[in-house]
Motif scaffolding. Sequence first.
Motif, PDB file in Angstrom:
ATOM      1  N   LYS A 271      -2.024   6.872  -7.647  1.00 45.10           N
ATOM      2  CA  LYS A 271      -2.525   7.192  -6.502  1.00 45.10           C
ATOM      3  C   LYS A 271      -2.981   6.087  -5.519  1.00 45.10           C
ATOM      4  CE  LYS A 271      -1.906  10.382  -4.949  1.00 45.10           C
ATOM      5  NZ  LYS A 271      -0.721  11.468  -4.171  1.00 45.10           N
ATOM      6  N   LEU A 272      -3.785   5.150  -6.084  1.00 46.75           N
ATOM      7  CA  LEU A 272      -4.001   3.964  -5.342  1.00 46.75           C
ATOM      8  C   LEU A 272      -2.879   3.181  -4.953  1.00 46.75           C
ATOM      9  CD1 LEU A 272      -7.201   2.980  -7.629  1.00 46.75           C
ATOM     10  CD2 LEU A 272      -7.198   3.713  -5.428  1.00 46.75           C
ATOM     11  N   PHE A 273      -1.971   2.894  -5.888  1.00 48.20           N
ATOM     12  CA  PHE A 273      -0.782   2.235  -5.479  1.00 48.20           C
ATOM     13  C   PHE A 273      -0.165   3.269  -4.090  1.00 48.20           C
ATOM     14  CE2 PHE A 273      -1.028  -0.521  -8.894  1.00 48.20           C
ATOM     15  CZ  PHE A 273      -0.096  -1.557  -8.774  1.00 48.20           C
ATOM     16  N   GLU A 274      -0.003   4.482  -4.346  1.00 45.28           N
ATOM     17  CA  GLU A 274       0.783   5.058  -3.212  1.00 45.28           C
ATOM     18  C   GLU A 274      -0.249   4.901  -1.939  1.00 45.28           C
ATOM     19  OE1 GLU A 274       1.083   9.121  -4.305  1.00 45.28           O
ATOM     20  OE2 GLU A 274       2.200   8.760  -6.110  1.00 45.28           O
ATOM     21  N   LEU A 275      -1.406   4.683  -2.048  1.00 45.28           N
ATOM     22  CA  LEU A 275      -2.219   4.731  -0.773  1.00 45.28           C
ATOM     23  C   LEU A 275      -2.369   3.279  -0.071  1.00 45.28           C
ATOM     24  CD1 LEU A 275      -5.621   6.422  -1.782  1.00 45.28           C
ATOM     25  CD2 LEU A 275      -4.028   7.247  -0.043  1.00 45.28           C
ATOM     26  N   GLU A 276      -1.936   2.387  -1.240  1.00 43.15           N
ATOM     27  CA  GLU A 276      -2.258   0.910  -0.741  1.00 43.15           C
ATOM     28  C   GLU A 276      -0.782   0.332  -0.211  1.00 43.15           C
ATOM     29  OE1 GLU A 276      -4.316  -2.271   0.607  1.00 43.15           O
ATOM     30  OE2 GLU A 276      -5.451  -0.468  -0.538  1.00 43.15           O
ATOM     31  N   ILE A 277       0.026   0.923  -0.823  1.00 42.96           N
ATOM     32  CA  ILE A 277       1.714   0.420  -0.613  1.00 42.96           C
ATOM     33  C   ILE A 277       2.506   1.471   0.186  1.00 42.96           C
ATOM     34  CG2 ILE A 277       3.684  -0.725  -1.700  1.00 42.96           C
ATOM     35  CD1 ILE A 277       1.284  -1.174  -3.976  1.00 42.96           C
TER      36      ILE A 277
ATOM     37  N   THR B 182      10.453  -4.992  -4.960  1.00 41.65           N
ATOM     38  CA  THR B 182       9.471  -4.257  -5.413  1.00 41.65           C
ATOM     39  C   THR B 182       8.090  -4.691  -5.860  1.00 41.65           C
ATOM     40  OG1 THR B 182      10.609  -4.251  -7.785  1.00 41.65           O
ATOM     41  CG2 THR B 182      11.133  -2.553  -6.175  1.00 41.65           C
ATOM     42  N   ILE B 183       8.328  -5.911  -6.859  1.00 38.95           N
ATOM     43  CA  ILE B 183       6.939  -6.441  -7.255  1.00 38.95           C
ATOM     44  C   ILE B 183       6.203  -7.231  -6.117  1.00 38.95           C
ATOM     45  CG2 ILE B 183       6.216  -8.330  -8.803  1.00 38.95           C
ATOM     46  CD1 ILE B 183       8.087  -7.399 -10.841  1.00 38.95           C
ATOM     47  N   GLY B 184       6.893  -7.786  -5.338  1.00 42.29           N
ATOM     48  CA  GLY B 184       6.448  -8.632  -4.109  1.00 42.29           C
ATOM     49  C   GLY B 184       5.565  -7.618  -3.287  1.00 42.29           C
ATOM     50  N   ALA B 185       6.363  -6.376  -2.881  1.00 40.60           N
ATOM     51  CA  ALA B 185       5.730  -5.447  -2.250  1.00 40.60           C
ATOM     52  C   ALA B 185       4.393  -5.010  -2.632  1.00 40.60           C
ATOM     53  CB  ALA B 185       6.644  -4.242  -1.944  1.00 40.60           C
ATOM     54  N   CYS B 186       4.322  -4.709  -4.048  1.00 38.39           N
ATOM     55  CA  CYS B 186       3.038  -4.197  -4.412  1.00 38.39           C
ATOM     56  C   CYS B 186       2.074  -5.242  -4.629  1.00 38.39           C
ATOM     57  CB  CYS B 186       3.602  -3.767  -6.072  1.00 38.39           C
ATOM     58  SG  CYS B 186       4.630  -2.357  -5.980  1.00 38.39           S
TER      59      CYS B 186
ATOM     60  N   LEU C 190      -2.839  -9.454  -1.395  1.00 40.68           N
ATOM     61  CA  LEU C 190      -3.810  -8.607  -0.670  1.00 40.68           C
ATOM     62  C   LEU C 190      -3.774  -7.244  -1.026  1.00 40.68           C
ATOM     63  CD1 LEU C 190      -6.200  -8.173   1.366  1.00 40.68           C
ATOM     64  CD2 LEU C 190      -4.515  -7.839   3.219  1.00 40.68           C
ATOM     65  N   ARG C 191      -2.726  -6.603  -1.317  1.00 42.32           N
ATOM     66  CA  ARG C 191      -2.627  -5.060  -1.638  1.00 42.32           C
ATOM     67  C   ARG C 191      -3.077  -5.118  -3.164  1.00 42.32           C
ATOM     68  NH1 ARG C 191       3.323  -3.711   0.678  1.00 42.32           N
ATOM     69  NH2 ARG C 191       2.831  -3.406   2.963  1.00 42.32           N
ATOM     70  N   ILE C 192      -2.452  -5.931  -4.153  1.00 40.44           N
ATOM     71  CA  ILE C 192      -3.031  -5.574  -5.476  1.00 40.44           C
ATOM     72  C   ILE C 192      -4.469  -5.957  -5.705  1.00 40.44           C
ATOM     73  CG2 ILE C 192      -2.344  -8.031  -6.113  1.00 40.44           C
ATOM     74  CD1 ILE C 192      -1.857  -4.486  -8.214  1.00 40.44           C
ATOM     75  N   ARG C 193      -4.862  -7.084  -4.734  1.00 43.66           N
ATOM     76  CA  ARG C 193      -6.399  -7.263  -4.919  1.00 43.66           C
ATOM     77  C   ARG C 193      -7.177  -6.271  -4.409  1.00 43.66           C
ATOM     78  NH1 ARG C 193      -6.028 -11.913  -2.698  1.00 43.66           N
ATOM     79  NH2 ARG C 193      -6.584 -11.174  -0.642  1.00 43.66           N
ATOM     80  N   ASN C 194      -6.696  -5.333  -3.586  1.00 43.64           N
ATOM     81  CA  ASN C 194      -7.515  -4.075  -3.115  1.00 43.64           C
ATOM     82  C   ASN C 194      -7.549  -3.146  -4.129  1.00 43.64           C
ATOM     83  OD1 ASN C 194      -7.949  -5.307  -0.522  1.00 43.64           O
ATOM     84  ND2 ASN C 194      -6.262  -4.099   0.246  1.00 43.64           N
ATOM     85  N   ILE C 195      -6.656  -2.983  -4.798  1.00 43.06           N
ATOM     86  CA  ILE C 195      -6.578  -1.922  -6.186  1.00 43.06           C
ATOM     87  C   ILE C 195      -7.175  -2.372  -7.130  1.00 43.06           C
ATOM     88  CG2 ILE C 195      -5.029  -1.072  -7.506  1.00 43.06           C
ATOM     89  CD1 ILE C 195      -2.762  -1.066  -5.603  1.00 43.06           C
ATOM     90  N   VAL C 196      -7.071  -3.748  -7.519  1.00 42.87           N
ATOM     91  CA  VAL C 196      -8.086  -4.493  -8.584  1.00 42.87           C
ATOM     92  C   VAL C 196      -9.449  -4.194  -8.173  1.00 42.87           C
ATOM     93  CG1 VAL C 196      -8.609  -6.716  -9.785  1.00 42.87           C
ATOM     94  CG2 VAL C 196      -6.316  -5.937  -9.466  1.00 42.87           C
ATOM     95  N   ASP C 197      -9.900  -4.460  -7.138  1.00 42.89           N
ATOM     96  CA  ASP C 197     -11.270  -4.335  -6.411  1.00 42.89           C
ATOM     97  C   ASP C 197     -11.773  -3.095  -6.672  1.00 42.89           C
ATOM     98  OD1 ASP C 197     -11.424  -7.225  -5.948  1.00 42.89           O
ATOM     99  OD2 ASP C 197     -11.104  -6.793  -3.727  1.00 42.89           O
TER     100      ASP C 197
ATOM    101  N   LYS D  69      -7.242  -5.573 -14.896  1.00 42.44           N
ATOM    102  CA  LYS D  69      -6.157  -6.419 -14.811  1.00 42.44           C
ATOM    103  C   LYS D  69      -5.072  -5.380 -14.659  1.00 42.44           C
ATOM    104  CE  LYS D  69      -7.813 -10.529 -16.981  1.00 42.44           C
ATOM    105  NZ  LYS D  69      -9.141 -10.087 -17.258  1.00 42.44           N
ATOM    106  N   ILE D  70      -4.076  -5.769 -13.868  1.00 38.29           N
ATOM    107  CA  ILE D  70      -2.826  -4.901 -13.645  1.00 38.29           C
ATOM    108  C   ILE D  70      -1.403  -5.876 -13.701  1.00 38.29           C
ATOM    109  CG2 ILE D  70      -1.577  -3.306 -11.958  1.00 38.29           C
ATOM    110  CD1 ILE D  70      -4.236  -2.721 -10.949  1.00 38.29           C
ATOM    111  N   ASP D  71      -0.631  -5.379 -14.724  1.00 36.57           N
ATOM    112  CA  ASP D  71       0.783  -5.956 -14.761  1.00 36.57           C
ATOM    113  C   ASP D  71       1.620  -5.116 -14.028  1.00 36.57           C
ATOM    114  OD1 ASP D  71      -0.641  -7.935 -16.310  1.00 36.57           O
ATOM    115  OD2 ASP D  71       0.045  -6.853 -18.276  1.00 36.57           O
TER     116      ASP D  71
END
Length: 353
Positions: free
Chosen positions: A211-217, A251-255, A261-268, A274-276
């Motif tokens: 759900k965090l991925f859905e919200l952020e991306i 796909t990976i670049g968009a995430c 910034l996007r993945i950092r917000n999720i990691v924070d 850590k997210i692969d």
Amino acid sequence: MKSKDGKKFLAALEELEKSKGLSQESLLETVEQALLAAYKKHFGEEENVKVEINRTTGEIKVYELKTVVDDVYDAALEISLEDAKEYKKRPKLGEEIKIEVNCEEFRRNAIQNGKQIVIQKVREAERTGIYDKFKVREKDIIIGIIRRIDDRKSIFIEFDGTEAVLPISEQSPSDIYRVGDRIKVYVAEVEKTSKFPKIVISRKNEGLLRKLFELEIPEISEGLIEIKSVAREAGSRAKIAVYSEDKNIDTIGACIGQKGLRIRNIVDELNGEKIDIVEWKESREEFVSAVLSPAKVNSVEILEDDTTARVIVDPSQLSLAIGKNGQNARLAAKLTGMRVDIKVEEASEENND
């Protein structure tokens, strides 16, 4: 029921209607039905009776209901035309008339019974309200405020006036919980029970990451990118497989997002987990190879049981492929839904000899 008691009872129902959103008329009808059942239990089922609560005074009365007939065959249900005149000036054949029953003891107890019935009804309504409130958010993220932490480390979180518990079994090891902090949790399950609704909220569930991925991306929420599978060891590491039918979408670049910034917000949000991010492949061999990143894989073979992937790597890549305490291999197996058997190149050659 005394007049003042009746009016107090009605006033209490009116207050409940305002504060709890419960219909006063619905409550009164419930009390009438319950008192009727209590009356019949005490005085017998054979009579046709009705309990009425005066909507202005709150006074409770019990009536026998009898049909006016020429010849009475069942005195519990029928009354002769002549006898009916005692209760009504001009009764008609076939008409149902009400005859008040003198049952002072029952009426004296009725107000107390009514209060208990209303309390039960309010509790049921509150439970239903809580269930409905959380059920619509099942498999979604909600935000609450931490109100207290007990001795067992259970976290009590308030959501718009309703409290739910985040047990230690659903907490992520990387999280830090402080009273007064706002917190996002995943509503994993909501079920009705005979008592309080079962509400499972989690910071550990894989659904939280999804759900965090859905919200952020936006590309995911818009359906341009699909999350194929998620594997997570909360607080440590996670892998997520994404796919897009549009070959023009990275796909990976968009995430990851611009400057990460996007993945950092999720990691924070997950306190450094850590997210692969892996691109999903239709070929299982290619997918298994990609999922074992950051290790470089020489080859992947799907064995005859169709549930095991035999992976060959160079000796220098073995520790990376397996990961610390086997974590990378475990997450890869979970993400692909297969058993991942990792071998080094030399071992494969020896087996072929």
